[in-house]
Design a protein around this motif. Structure first.
Motif, PDB file in Angstrom:
ATOM      1  N   TYR A   1      31.880  25.607   7.112  1.00  0.00           N
ATOM      2  CA  TYR A   1      32.098  23.601   6.212  1.00  0.00           C
ATOM      3  C   TYR A   1      31.959  24.221   5.164  1.00  0.00           C
ATOM      4  N   TRP A   2      33.176  23.176   4.422  1.00  0.00           N
ATOM      5  CA  TRP A   2      33.128  23.202   2.919  1.00  0.00           C
ATOM      6  C   TRP A   2      31.729  22.766   2.283  1.00  0.00           C
ATOM      7  N   ILE A   3      31.182  23.439   1.182  1.00  0.00           N
ATOM      8  CA  ILE A   3      30.033  22.251   1.013  1.00  0.00           C
ATOM      9  C   ILE A   3      30.587  22.350  -0.588  1.00  0.00           C
ATOM     10  N   GLY A   4      29.670  21.336  -2.083  1.00  0.00           N
ATOM     11  CA  GLY A   4      30.391  21.382  -2.607  1.00  0.00           C
ATOM     12  C   GLY A   4      30.329  22.555  -4.448  1.00  0.00           C
ATOM     13  N   LEU A   5      30.343  24.295  -3.513  1.00  0.00           N
ATOM     14  CA  LEU A   5      30.014  24.926  -4.877  1.00  0.00           C
ATOM     15  C   LEU A   5      30.978  25.804  -5.023  1.00  0.00           C
TER      16      LEU A   5
ATOM     17  N   VAL B   1      33.070  28.159  -1.440  1.00  0.00           N
ATOM     18  CA  VAL B   1      31.756  28.243  -0.628  1.00  0.00           C
ATOM     19  C   VAL B   1      31.688  27.514   0.437  1.00  0.00           C
ATOM     20  N   THR B   2      30.806  28.656   1.753  1.00  0.00           N
ATOM     21  CA  THR B   2      31.537  27.610   3.384  1.00  0.00           C
ATOM     22  C   THR B   2      29.721  27.731   3.171  1.00  0.00           C
ATOM     23  N   SER B   3      29.690  26.833   4.725  1.00  0.00           N
ATOM     24  CA  SER B   3      28.530  27.546   5.171  1.00  0.00           C
ATOM     25  C   SER B   3      28.353  27.503   6.529  1.00  0.00           C
ATOM     26  N   LEU B   4      27.677  28.464   7.735  1.00  0.00           N
ATOM     27  CA  LEU B   4      27.941  27.722   8.951  1.00  0.00           C
ATOM     28  C   LEU B   4      26.735  28.672   9.404  1.00  0.00           C
ATOM     29  N   GLN B   5      26.080  28.010  10.543  1.00  0.00           N
ATOM     30  CA  GLN B   5      24.992  28.103  11.417  1.00  0.00           C
ATOM     31  C   GLN B   5      25.292  29.626  11.310  1.00  0.00           C
TER      32      GLN B   5
ATOM     33  N   TRP C   1      34.216  19.959   6.893  1.00  0.00           N
ATOM     34  CA  TRP C   1      33.631  19.846   5.723  1.00  0.00           C
ATOM     35  C   TRP C   1      31.771  19.305   5.781  1.00  0.00           C
ATOM     36  N   ILE C   2      31.702  19.240   4.264  1.00  0.00           N
ATOM     37  CA  ILE C   2      29.823  18.347   4.601  1.00  0.00           C
ATOM     38  C   ILE C   2      29.827  16.910   3.817  1.00  0.00           C
TER      39      ILE C   2
END
Length: 258
Positions: A195-199, A230-234, A249-250
């Motif tokens: 998920y895209w984050i704002g970084l 940068v992406t985030s994932l569980q 994305w978030i």
């Protein structure tokens, strides 16, 4: 003595004030020459001076007329400019009034939209919530996890644009607690790789979209390289990938105080 002489003597005796014509003399011209010379000298001085001052007066008069003409032209130009400015001011005033009217109408529409989104109507009237439908409230923010399938996923810029259309932006993580929450909610479904984050990397640094730098470098292991986001994932650490890749994305925005 003859009679003629006697007669003259007698006349002389009778009128002693009458002199003989033979003895009368006119003033000499030499007596008048200095006076005449003075007159001529005065004329020779006065006339050139008169001509000189007359020419100066004519030149000054000509210059005054030229200046008057310029002043009249400048006055005409200023009058025309003033009229143009008056018309422009009128047009700007009308535009401002139109913009204010449009702005007020838009504000009313936004206010109504906000009321409908945050305070939807129900059987018992309106009930207000901190986040609109489809958003999750956590801390003081509302989050939208756009878990799009691969055909509908977006690159970093397009994902951010989607958030902006919802009066939000890609999420900015403040502390470890928020980071853990974001990771927990970044579900690995629909073949989502992240998920895209704002970084993203800017100027050799990891930088958030609000302009602040990433302070905890332990949150991501890769070094910042421009063009990487940068992406985030569980159950996975944050990962640096090309900003052109397509991911979920978030979005995040402030929660409404109710």
């Amino acid at each position: 003595m003859d009679r003629k002489a006697q007669s003259m003597d007698v006349s002389s005796e009778k009128n002693p004030n009458v002199s003989s014509s033979a003895g009368h003399q006119f003033p000499s011209f030499s007596k008048f020459f200095p006076l005449l010379a003075s007159y001529w000298l005065i004329l020779l001085v006065v006339i050139p001076l008169h001509i000189h001052f007359h020419l100066i007066a004519q030149s000054e008069l000509k210059q005054l007329k030229a200046n008057q003409k310029l002043l009249l032209e400048e006055n005409y130009n200023l009058t025309s400019l003033n009229e143009e400015l008056r018309k422009e001011r009128k047009n700007l005033t009308e535009q401002i009034e139109t913009m204010e009217k449009t702005w007020n109408e838009q504000n009313v529409s936004r206010a109504q939209w906000s009321i409908d989104q945050y305070c939807p109507k129900g059987n018992n009237g309106r009930t207000c919530t901190s986040c609109q439908n489809g958003w999750e409230k956590q801390f003081s923010s509302c989050y939208a996890y756009n878990d799009a399938k691969p055909p509908d996923q977006r690159n970093w810029e397009d994902a951010r644009e989607n958030c902006r259309t919802k009066n939000s932006d890609l999420t900015v993580v403040f502390d470890q607690t928020e980071k853990d929450y974001v990771n927990t909610q970044s579900h690995d479904i629909h073949d989502i790789q992240g998920y895209w984050i704002g970084l993203r990397a800017e100027g050799g640094k990891w930088r958030w979209i609000d302009g602040s730098d990433l302070t905890n470098q332990a949150w991501i292991q890769q070094q910042p390289v421009d063009g990487q986001c940068v992406t985030s994932l569980q159950d996975r650490e944050w990962r640096s990938v090309s900003c052109d890749e397509k991911n979920a994305w978030i979005c995040e925005k402030k929660a409404l105080s109710v």
